[in-house]
Design a protein around this motif. Structure first.
Motif, PDB file in Angstrom:
ATOM      1  N   LEU A 211      34.384   0.594 -18.289  1.00 40.10           N
ATOM      2  CA  LEU A 211      32.933   0.744 -18.394  1.00 40.10           C
ATOM      3  C   LEU A 211      32.318   1.360 -17.139  1.00 40.10           C
TER       4      LEU A 211
ATOM      5  N   TRP B 248      34.060   9.404 -20.024  1.00 41.81           N
ATOM      6  CA  TRP B 248      34.574   8.127 -19.524  1.00 41.81           C
ATOM      7  C   TRP B 248      36.093   8.161 -19.415  1.00 41.81           C
TER       8      TRP B 248
ATOM      9  N   PHE C 104      30.095  -0.820 -25.148  1.00 38.96           N
ATOM     10  CA  PHE C 104      30.327   0.564 -24.722  1.00 38.96           C
ATOM     11  C   PHE C 104      29.085   1.426 -24.969  1.00 38.96           C
TER      12      PHE C 104
ATOM     13  N   GLN D 291      26.477   0.708 -22.498  1.00 42.39           N
ATOM     14  CA  GLN D 291      26.788   1.277 -21.186  1.00 42.39           C
ATOM     15  C   GLN D 291      26.352   2.743 -21.129  1.00 42.39           C
TER      16      GLN D 291
END
Length: 386
Positions: free
Chosen positions: A224, A265, A364, A367
């Protein structure tokens, strides 16, 4: 033997609309046929519930709904149903702001397990639009009670997605990266709550959640802290929309949706992921693709919601393989699989989206939302001081 079902929500999730393929009652009727017994419909908008029920009573599925009663709350449903009317399955199709937390008024799952402790829950995605920590507490309570739960990430059940999984497993492939692209056609999206991120959670939490979930399904858990995201905001020149069919001025500026979100990510296993979500197209046709990369391979899933096609490039083979899955119905697959699990109870391995796993997807998406909000704020401050 009849199969008792309680429906929460009289809207398009459970009863369908002209805008999309969601319609859980249709799949229940197909799976259970004459065994289906819808014993109650819970919705605070009782007029809408009455209209939805009348539509079913006028259809060929009428016998499944003849004993259905309408209740405005879970509490009243629990008090009004007899012992032989207790549900085996509850379909939670209410909006995400009403579920997924332990906050009063946003705690449908906790109300349901208290009222109907033996019922299995099928919960629509995203699991909530509230705080993530509250959703983790709900997950812990559902696990403590050993409640059987499935969450509606139907793309996991898509024949195209499962074909991708089979190719990866059969060839012992380690995923190198994923790339998700979701371009929305917004012209007929007129529901004000959807355009207000204080209510809907925003386009990543509410809409791109399926592609965020697919990303996790193929790439694994997300680091994250590695998430980076940038947006095109409503008040920037590229963010001006010419085909809106509603008055966005009634929404406070700070709550209006970004027009494009670009995020990247790192996965726990070392792979890299990327997502682009854009509110850009006119008309009704979306443009959606999801890709997986690995040594020698590229798997590209095109239009997974409507007429899926899978393009596969393998080592040493040309041209690429193309598979079509137009007749597949992952909505039916997810409900049919869950009903089988309820009836067998001994084998839940085919339920592909548990509540705990869905909370990870929700975490997720939040985030991405938080990081992109921070990025947008920094960009706004930069412009003001430039």
């Amino acid at each position: 033997m009849s199969f008792n079902v309680l429906l929460v929500g009289a809207g398009e999730i459970n009863f369908g609309s002209v805008e999309g393929p969601w319609n859980h009652t249709l799949r229940l009727e197909r799976k259970l046929s004459s065994r289906l017994r819808v014993i109650a419909l819970v919705d605070p908008d009782t007029a809408r519930a009455k209209s939805a029920l009348e539509g079913k009573l006028a259809s060929g599925a009428a016998p499944s709904y003849t004993r259905c009663r309408i209740f405005p709350t879970i509490t009243e449903a629990a008090a009004g149903l007899s012992a032989d009317e207790r549900p085996r399955l509850v379909i939670v199709g209410a909006p995400p702001f009403a579920r997924g937390t332990d906050i009063s008024g946003q705690d449908l799952e906790l109300q349901l397990v208290q009222a109907f402790p033996d019922a299995a829950l099928f919960v629509e995605k995203p699991i909530s639009s509230g705080p993530v920590d509250a959703s983790w507490r709900v997950a812990a309570e559902l696990e403590r009670r050993k409640t059987l739960v499935s969450v509606g990430y139907m793309l996991r059940y898509s024949a195209a997605v499962q074909k991708m999984k089979q190719i990866l497993a059969h060839n012992n492939i380690t995923v190198m990266g994923t790339n998700a692209r979701f371009v929305m056609a917004y012209e007929y999206a007129r529901k004000l709550p959807w355009w207000d991120k204080s209510r809907s959670g925003g386009p990543i939490i509410e809409q791109a959640t399926h592609f965020c979930d697919l990303s996790r399904y193929f790439g694994g858990n997300i680091v994250l802290s590695s998430v980076s995201a940038h947006t095109v905001e409503h008040d920037e020149a590229p963010g001006q929309l010419s085909a809106k069919r509603f008055d966005e001025e009634v929404i406070p500026p700070e709550h209006r949706l970004p027009r494009l979100t670009s995020a990247t990510w790192k996965y726990d296993g070392g792979a890299v992921g990327a997502l682009t979500h854009a509110i850009a197209l006119h008309g009704t046709t979306y443009d959606t693709e999801f890709e997986v990369y690995a040594d020698g391979y590229r798997l590209k899933l095109v239009d997974p919601y409507n007429a899926p096609k899978l393009h596969v490039r393998r080592p040493g083979l040309a041209p690429e393989e193309v598979y079509s899955f137009e007749n597949d119905d992952p909505f039916f697959g997810e409900l049919a699989t869950f009903i089988d699990a309820i009836e067998q109870r001994t084998d839940t391995s085919h339920v592909l989206s548990s509540y705990n796993d869905a909370v990870r997807t929700f975490e997720f998406t939040w985030q991405i939302r938080m990081v992109s909000d921070t990025s947008a704020k920094s960009e706004r401050e930069r412009r003001m001081t430039a």
